[in-house]
Design a protein around this motif. Structure first.
Motif, PDB file in Angstrom:
ATOM      1  N   PRO A 130     -87.879 -13.643  65.118  1.00 23.63           N
ATOM      2  CA  PRO A 130     -87.583 -12.425  65.889  1.00 23.63           C
ATOM      3  C   PRO A 130     -86.094 -12.313  66.166  1.00 23.63           C
ATOM      4  O   PRO A 130     -85.450 -13.291  66.545  1.00 23.63           O
ATOM      5  N   ALA A 131     -85.544 -11.148  65.938  1.00 27.19           N
ATOM      6  CA  ALA A 131     -84.119 -10.922  66.190  1.00 27.19           C
ATOM      7  C   ALA A 131     -83.908 -10.524  67.646  1.00 27.19           C
ATOM      8  O   ALA A 131     -84.824 -10.048  68.327  1.00 27.19           O
ATOM      9  N   LYS A 160     -89.492  -5.795  58.747  1.00 29.07           N
ATOM     10  CA  LYS A 160     -89.464  -6.649  59.929  1.00 29.07           C
ATOM     11  C   LYS A 160     -88.128  -6.506  60.648  1.00 29.07           C
ATOM     12  O   LYS A 160     -87.093  -6.254  60.037  1.00 29.07           O
ATOM     13  N   ASN A 161     -88.177  -6.701  61.946  1.00 28.24           N
ATOM     14  CA  ASN A 161     -86.986  -6.595  62.803  1.00 28.24           C
ATOM     15  C   ASN A 161     -86.251  -5.268  62.624  1.00 28.24           C
ATOM     16  O   ASN A 161     -85.040  -5.186  62.846  1.00 28.24           O
ATOM     17  N   ALA A 203     -82.026   1.470  51.172  1.00 29.07           N
ATOM     18  CA  ALA A 203     -81.411   1.184  52.472  1.00 29.07           C
ATOM     19  C   ALA A 203     -82.298   0.250  53.280  1.00 29.07           C
ATOM     20  O   ALA A 203     -81.811  -0.682  53.945  1.00 29.07           O
ATOM     21  N   TYR A 204     -83.602   0.482  53.221  1.00 29.89           N
ATOM     22  CA  TYR A 204     -84.533  -0.360  53.970  1.00 29.89           C
ATOM     23  C   TYR A 204     -84.714  -1.713  53.280  1.00 29.89           C
ATOM     24  O   TYR A 204     -84.924  -2.732  53.949  1.00 29.89           O
ATOM     25  N   HIS A 205     -84.606  -1.727  51.957  1.00 34.27           N
ATOM     26  CA  HIS A 205     -84.609  -2.994  51.228  1.00 34.27           C
ATOM     27  C   HIS A 205     -83.382  -3.825  51.631  1.00 34.27           C
ATOM     28  O   HIS A 205     -83.492  -5.030  51.897  1.00 34.27           O
ATOM     29  N   ASP A 232     -81.842  -9.115  57.056  1.00 32.57           N
ATOM     30  CA  ASP A 232     -82.641  -9.803  58.059  1.00 32.57           C
ATOM     31  C   ASP A 232     -83.020 -11.206  57.584  1.00 32.57           C
ATOM     32  O   ASP A 232     -82.982 -12.168  58.357  1.00 32.57           O
ATOM     33  N   ASP A 233     -83.373 -11.333  56.302  1.00 30.46           N
ATOM     34  CA  ASP A 233     -83.660 -12.666  55.755  1.00 30.46           C
ATOM     35  C   ASP A 233     -82.435 -13.563  55.852  1.00 30.46           C
ATOM     36  O   ASP A 233     -82.538 -14.755  56.177  1.00 30.46           O
ATOM     37  N   ALA A 234     -81.269 -13.003  55.540  1.00 27.26           N
ATOM     38  CA  ALA A 234     -80.040 -13.797  55.590  1.00 27.26           C
ATOM     39  C   ALA A 234     -79.775 -14.302  57.001  1.00 27.26           C
ATOM     40  O   ALA A 234     -79.411 -15.470  57.200  1.00 27.26           O
TER      41      ALA A 234
END
Length: 784
Positions: A217-218, A261-262, A358-360, A366-368
């Motif tokens: 979670p961010a 996610k996030n 953009a969402y990709h 977020d993964d990074a």
């Protein structure tokens, strides 16, 4: 690459994508013939030096439509191809989405239809392709008319490629266009404002894009705070709470669906004069949200009139357009929600499929961040820095990180390659950790290549970013650039050493991976590797390694082996143990080893070359290899060895440092230490496999004693050589012997017993050595 760019006007990226099209007009190329050999990047770098882009390209392609058509209308596509070097197999490829088709196949081109998983293609594409000879003195220009067949936003793509690799091609150029039913509804480039939302079809499978990175979670610190200018209805009770739920997802360029996610969600009340923000937060690992709020819409308003927005802005990363605005799509509005009810808005995604990247990109960022240790990009920070990522469907500026703006800039096609996105974020991470004091690279990186030598600062900064992308994705195979895990000494088209970014990236990868290939048998923790990065502002991998030692982490031969596997030699000495043969290839032509004698007896280190090769061995008494003890320098197809007498009164037990030197030939050699401490009295047996090189026994004799030593193979394939080595008490120079100084030797051929007679000149122990030239089986050694 870390660029500091001059101030620029934030014009629409698609406006500068002028020129690239189809029906051969002035300056058209001629058909190509044979494909060229793969290029040597270092030789073409000066001709194809990049401007801003991280990646070198020798071909520039531009593309533009002369208008935004309505359905049934035509628009003219113009394509220009400008090559900076001669390329005799340049393939020009135009990919048209299902909403556009050619009015006719241009002369010299081939047309084909194919299924596509790219969301904006809407299922099927038409490809137009031609292969031509290109030369730096001739700009190729093509034009063709396209017919609009369906409404909606879409993207056409143009690229030039060559069998010589990406360097001899171009970036993929995207031309976004919205086809409307009327001229007013049609437009070139990206639409302004929020996109509409679309329902993801029920039953559509959704999986994590990068499941190797656990969801984290961010932080929600800094998200917009709810606000309202409504005057509360008299008597409205705080218990008038209503909730909304739903989830967001996106499709990547391969047609796979992933949860967003996030991702920031915002819940709004739609008012006639200024909408009210009811709630904001971040989606969970499944892209889902639940938000509750007071349902009072003000005096006379009844229940809230609610819509939901999905926004590509977190607290440490943001995907934005060239106006610095995050991307967003919004659901339809549900009016006058009931008190105490929960409303499900379902699975939503952007209806503008040209914005899926953009969402990709947001999900990749977020993964990074989830992979990066700590709560911030720099875990030592008390307040986290944000890294913006600028991208548009027709972006023509990129790919690079701009330290002046703390911003990544991406070309239109970059989101389809998550490694590129994370690589650029890696530069941002280093910039953040270094407190905006990024290494001064100068001209080292202009251009730079994963597999080629640049300079210490370039190799460190780019190597870190190369590794960061590979680490987050848990994949060392950099797309189209090389595999940092499998590359080692002698890998074709790779330079060696710590000024090659791919070698630096591979060294860090091998420090952490579980593999045991070659000399890489060590595994460190990410904590150790990352802490040294955080605590020292270094500008080269050599300086990083020095700092690692200062931090008390392993920098001895165990860890040095991981570096050596990647052609970085900081004094690595590969360990040898009794009876454990080591097989290795060259280059490097000199390879260094170490061992410790453990028995008061003769020991021997021997190197067996491959057929037709000449490999020598030199033995040193010190790690720095300045104290030479002895060397064996015999010729082709000879197993060289050096023996050490550690019997009582001779050399004390200790450490030794052999060096193998390839004089000529190619292929893998085998080196082995024999230090068993065994004694031969009358008969001994030794099983030796095809990899085994040598074995040694102590045989103690009295002055004048005459003996015969015989070795008998147990299998016809075995080919043994037999040697006796001796030393003289009080003469230290004789305590180390090479093959040429053996007191006696015998060797007649495969499958045959070997015998030699020996008379002891004095009391003492000799070393009896079997060299296994070939074969596998049991040798029987006798003394009579």
């Amino acid at each position: 690459m870390h660029h500091r760019t001059p101030p620029r006007h934030r014009t629409r990226a698609w406006l500068s994508s002028i020129a690239a099209a189809l029906i051969i007009v002035a300056g058209a190329g001629t058909p190509a013939t044979a494909a060229p050999a793969a290029p040597t990047p270092g030789k073409i770098g000066a001709q194809c030096a990049p401007t801003h882009s991280e990646w070198l390209r020798c071909v520039t392609v531009t593309a533009a439509l002369d208008r935004a058509p309505t359905t049934g209308q035509t628009a003219r596509l113009t394509v220009t191809v400008d090559a900076r070097v001669a390329i005799d197999d340049l393939r020009v490829l135009v990919t048209l989405p299902s909403a556009l088709r050619p009015a006719a196949t241009p002369a010299g081109f081939t047309a084909a239809r194919a299924l596509s998983r790219v969301p904006s293609d809407a299922g099927e594409v038409t490809t137009l392709s031609t292969t031509v000879d290109a030369a730096p003195s001739r700009v190729l220009r093509y034009q063709t008319d396209l017919i609009a067949t369906a409404t909606g936003p879409t993207v056409l793509r143009v690229q030039a490629t060559s069998a010589g690799g990406p360097v001899l091609g171009s970036d993929e150029v995207h031309v976004p266009v919205t086809i409307g039913a009327t001229d007013r509804e049609s437009r070139l480039g990206k639409a302004e404002g929020d996109a509409e939302a679309a329902q993801t079809p029920a039953g559509t499978p959704v999986v994590r894009a990068n499941p190797s990175v656990p969801y984290r979670p961010a932080s929600t610190a800094g998200l917009p705070a709810p606000h309202s200018d409504d005057i509360r209805s008299p008597g409205a009770a705080p218990a008038q709470v209503t909730c909304v739920t739903g989830s967001f997802d996106y499709s990547d360029n391969n047609g796979a669906w992933h949860p967003s996610k996030n991702l920031q969600y915002q819940v709004w009340d739609d008012d006639s004069f200024g909408d009210d923000l009811l709630a904001a937060g971040l989606t969970d690992g499944a892209g889902a949200y639940r938000a509750c709020f007071n349902n009072d819409d003000g005096i006379g308003g009844g229940g809230q009139d609610v819509y939901v927005r999905a926004v590509t802005e977190g607290t440490q990363y943001k995907v934005e357009d060239s106006d610095d605005d995050a991307y967003a799509f919004r659901s339809t509005t549900r009016d006058n929600l009931g008190n105490g009810r929960t409303y499900d808005y379902g699975r939503l995604h952007t209806a503008d499929t040209t914005l899926m990247p953009a969402y990709h990109t947001y999900d990749t960022a977020d993964d990074a961040l989830a992979w990066t240790p700590g709560d911030c990009w720099d875990m030592r920070d008390e307040s986290c820095q944000n890294i913006d990522i600028e991208w548009e469907p027709g972006s023509t500026e990129g790919t690079y990180y701009d330290p002046g703006d703390d911003e990544v800039r991406l070309l239109a096609a970059d989101p389809g390659n998550p490694w590129v996105v994370i690589h650029e974020l890696g530069h941002g991470v280093m910039d953040d950790v270094y407190e905006d004091n990024y290494p001064q690279i100068g001209s080292e990186c202009s251009p730079h290549y994963v597999t080629r030598r640049s300079g210490p600062a370039c190799a460190w900064s780019e190597g870190f970013a190369d590794w960061f992308g590979a680490a987050v994705l848990n994949n060392p195979d950099l797309p189209g650039l090389g595999n940092i895990d499998t590359a080692t000494w002698g890998t074709p088209d790779w330079d060696d050493g710590d000024q090659v970014e791919g070698r630096v990236a591979g060294a860090i990868w091998d420090l952490l991976d579980t593999g045991t290939e070659g000399t890489d048998a060590y595994r460190d923790t990410l904590t150790n590797v990352w802490d040294t990065f955080l605590d020292h502002r270094v500008t080269s991998f050599a300086a990083y390694w020095s700092a690692r030692g200062q931090d008390g982490h392993e920098v001895g031969d165990q860890a040095l082996g991981s570096l050596f596997q990647n052609t970085i030699d900081y004094g690595f000495r590969r360990g040898l143990t009794d009876g454990a043969e080591v097989t290795a290839t060259t280059p490097p032509n000199d390879q260094n080893f170490r061992y410790d004698t453990r028995h008061e007896a003769w020991s021997v280190v021997a190197v067996r070359p491959p057929a037709g090769a000449d490999d020598d061995v030199t033995l040193f008494d010190d790690r720095a290899q300045t104290q030479r003890l002895e060397e064996s320098l015999l010729g082709v197809d000879v197993t060289d060895f050096v023996a050490v007498d550690s019997t009582a009164g001779r050399r004390p037990l200790g450490d030794y440092y052999p060096r193998m030197h390839r004089v000529s030939g190619t292929g893998a050699y085998t080196i082995e230490l024999a230090d068993s401490g065994q004694t031969l009295v009358d008969t001994a047996k030794r099983q030796m496999g095809t990899g085994d090189v040598a074995a040694v026994w102590n045989s103690c004799l009295t002055a004048g004693q005459q003996v015969t030593f015989t070795v008998t193979p147990g299998d016809p394939s075995q080919d043994a050589e037999l040697f006796v080595v001796s030393s003289t008490a009080g003469a230290p120079a004789t305590y180390v012997r090479d093959r040429a100084s053996a007191a006696a030797a015998a060797g007649t051929g495969a499958g045959q017993p070997e015998s030699l007679a020996y008379t002891a000149p004095a009391d003492g122990c000799v070393g009896v050595i079997i060299v296994n030239r070939a074969g596998s089986g049991t040798y029987t050694l006798t003394r009579s």
